[in-house]
Enzyme design. Structure first.
Site, PDB file in Angstrom:
ATOM      1  N   THR A 127     -10.379 -36.211 -39.283  1.00 17.70           N
ATOM      2  CA  THR A 127      -9.670 -35.419 -38.281  1.00 17.70           C
ATOM      3  C   THR A 127      -9.984 -35.874 -36.861  1.00 17.70           C
ATOM      4  OG1 THR A 127      -9.732 -33.523 -39.765  1.00 17.70           O
ATOM      5  CG2 THR A 127      -9.254 -33.081 -37.456  1.00 17.70           C
ATOM      6  N   PRO A 129      -8.797 -35.172 -32.475  1.00 19.26           N
ATOM      7  CA  PRO A 129      -8.245 -34.117 -31.615  1.00 19.26           C
ATOM      8  C   PRO A 129      -6.730 -34.000 -31.707  1.00 19.26           C
ATOM      9  CG  PRO A 129      -9.963 -35.304 -30.458  1.00 19.26           C
ATOM     10  CD  PRO A 129      -9.761 -36.029 -31.750  1.00 19.26           C
ATOM     11  N   GLY A 132      -4.623 -34.043 -37.559  1.00 13.04           N
ATOM     12  CA  GLY A 132      -5.312 -33.297 -38.595  1.00 13.04           C
ATOM     13  C   GLY A 132      -4.847 -33.741 -39.964  1.00 13.04           C
ATOM     14  N   SER A 133      -3.962 -32.951 -40.565  1.00 18.33           N
ATOM     15  CA  SER A 133      -3.477 -33.285 -41.902  1.00 18.33           C
ATOM     16  C   SER A 133      -2.612 -34.538 -41.914  1.00 18.33           C
ATOM     17  CB  SER A 133      -2.679 -32.105 -42.466  1.00 18.33           C
ATOM     18  OG  SER A 133      -3.494 -30.959 -42.621  1.00 18.33           O
ATOM     19  N   GLU A 243     -11.269 -33.261 -54.501  1.00 14.31           N
ATOM     20  CA  GLU A 243     -11.685 -32.517 -53.313  1.00 14.31           C
ATOM     21  C   GLU A 243     -11.029 -31.141 -53.279  1.00 14.31           C
ATOM     22  OE1 GLU A 243     -11.050 -32.709 -48.449  1.00 14.31           O
ATOM     23  OE2 GLU A 243     -10.927 -34.553 -49.630  1.00 14.31           O
ATOM     24  N   GLN A 280      -7.815   7.318 -56.487  1.00 10.43           N
ATOM     25  CA  GLN A 280      -6.859   6.471 -57.199  1.00 10.43           C
ATOM     26  C   GLN A 280      -6.529   5.212 -56.418  1.00 10.43           C
ATOM     27  OE1 GLN A 280      -2.548   7.425 -57.559  1.00 10.43           O
ATOM     28  NE2 GLN A 280      -2.974   7.600 -59.764  1.00 10.43           N
ATOM     29  N   THR A 366      -4.077 -27.962 -45.437  1.00  5.68           N
ATOM     30  CA  THR A 366      -3.700 -26.572 -45.229  1.00  5.68           C
ATOM     31  C   THR A 366      -2.806 -26.063 -46.361  1.00  5.68           C
ATOM     32  OG1 THR A 366      -1.707 -27.139 -43.989  1.00  5.68           O
ATOM     33  CG2 THR A 366      -3.767 -26.910 -42.721  1.00  5.68           C
TER      34      THR A 366
END
Length: 380
Positions: A127, A129, A132-133, A243, A280, A366
């Site tokens: 990752t 800045p 990311g994905s 993973e 309940q 994600t």
């Protein structure tokens, strides 16, 4: 229902893990949370107990068994203990396969013994800045300089970033764009130009150091190329199923633990002159959570079996990851609600689980990415 995926050897190993947690982790965990990092001595203790490098060949100091069920036991027990700070799963299940499957003999002799003893703590730096994905957005570059690569760039949200002695860095080794010009370079502690930034202040998992990493003209020897040049994207994809399953295993174990402690709490806590468990609404909540956990557990256990048969598909791993992690998130929220005001107090396990578990739907891909993978597998 009785689980049938484990043998007596796995049950014995579970007892070992629980004893390790009781002696080497839980007595120190509050201090680690305050410090934002675990003691290196805990890694060495894990190595002495045989908890590191379970799948590493015995000739390099490992356990010599690729049986993922041992990793599942570790993930389950650490999740139940509420102790994600000592990131053994990251070390064993995410980084370990890169070293065992991609490293050449010389690299294995150099790195794997310390990997198994806890003397060499590991991290993987993907990752950035601005990426990311989406691996295609990686900007960190490694330029061929003959006998070494010159590495420049920055990474963020790197688990074990402060403690790590070996960092697998995903870097671009061709000027072309896209994901297919990526390579894996192993950066070692002390290399000039390799600097660590902040130990990032997270809302949960505070004992687990998560850092920014910076690389400025780092000379990485050609001998530290892991796998094939420009083959990094393929290498990354090959390990993602395990993973993601590891995250799913920890997620369902965490959800089950939350239901257990909340069940105990509502039996004891009284409101309007009787235990909460007599209401309940509370019984229905517990019934729903227990059912969702049981159904999810059946699927995750099946995925563990499929991985052992080398038959787990990326789509099934993605299903397990997003479903189990979202279940953990929902369960933590509902169990905290059932604890009332006490659930908002940090000393209650449900409060720590609420913040610690929130990352599960984000890292490892994600939920949205997982759904995209599943959707593509069905619709093309």
């Amino acid at each position: 229902m009785q689980r049938d995926i484990f043998t007596e050897q796995h049950d014995d190993f579970r007892d070992t893990v629980r004893a390790f947690l009781a002696k080497e982790v839980l007595p120190h965990y509050d201090r680690w949370e305050k410090a934002g990092i675990v003691d290196r001595s805990a890694w060495l203790a894990a190595g002495r107990q045989g908890l590191l490098g379970i799948a590493v060949p015995e000739e390099f100091g490992g356990g010599g068994t690729p049986d993922f069920r041992y990793a599942a036991v570790l993930a389950e027990e650490f999740a139940r203990a509420g102790a994600p700070g000592l990131a053994i799963g990251l070390h064993n299940d995410i980084i370990g396969p890169y070293l065992t499957s991609l490293a050449n003999d010389e690299q294995k002799r150099r790195w794997l013994p310390g990997f198994c003893t806890g003397e060499l703590i590991t991290a993987i730096a993907m990752t950035e800045p601005g990426a990311g994905s989406d691996l295609q957005g990686i900007r960190t570059q490694a330029v061929d300089q003959g006998d070494h690569y010159l590495l420049n760039g920055a990474k963020t949200f790197i688990s074990n970033g402060i403690l790590a002695d070996l960092v697998i860095v995903v870097a671009r080794t061709t000027p072309e764009g896209g994901a297919h010009g990526l390579s894996l370079l192993v950066v070692e502690r002390g290399m000039p130009g390799f600097e660590r930034g902040r130990n990032l202040d997270k809302i949960g998992q505070k004992a687990q150091d998560t850092a920014e990493l910076f690389f400025e003209d780092v000379r990485v020897p050609k001998e530290n190329l892991l796998g094939e040049l420009n083959g990094g994207f393929v290498h990354l994809m090959q390990n993602l199923a395990q993973e993601r399953l590891a995250i799913a295993v920890a997620s369902i174990a965490g959800a089950e633990y939350l239901v257990e402690i909340t069940t105990d709490y509502v039996k004891q806590r009284e409101a309007f002159g009787r235990p909460l468990a007599k209401l309940q609404h509370v019984r229905f909540e517990i019934a729903e959570l227990a059912t969702e956990c049981a159904v999810t557990r059946a699927f995750v256990d099946r995925c563990i079996t499929e991985l052992g048969r080398y038959a787990l598909t990326p789509a099934d791993a993605s299903m397990a990851k997003w479903w189990a992690s979202e279940l953990q998130k929902r369960t933590a929220d509902r169990c905290l609600q059932l604890h009332g005001g006490y659930g908002y107090m940090s000393e209650f396990p449900v409060a720590r689980a609420f913040t610690d578990g929130r990352i599960q739907t984000i890292y490892g891909g994600t939920t949205e990415i997982m759904k995209e993978i599943v959707g593509r597998s069905i619709l093309g």
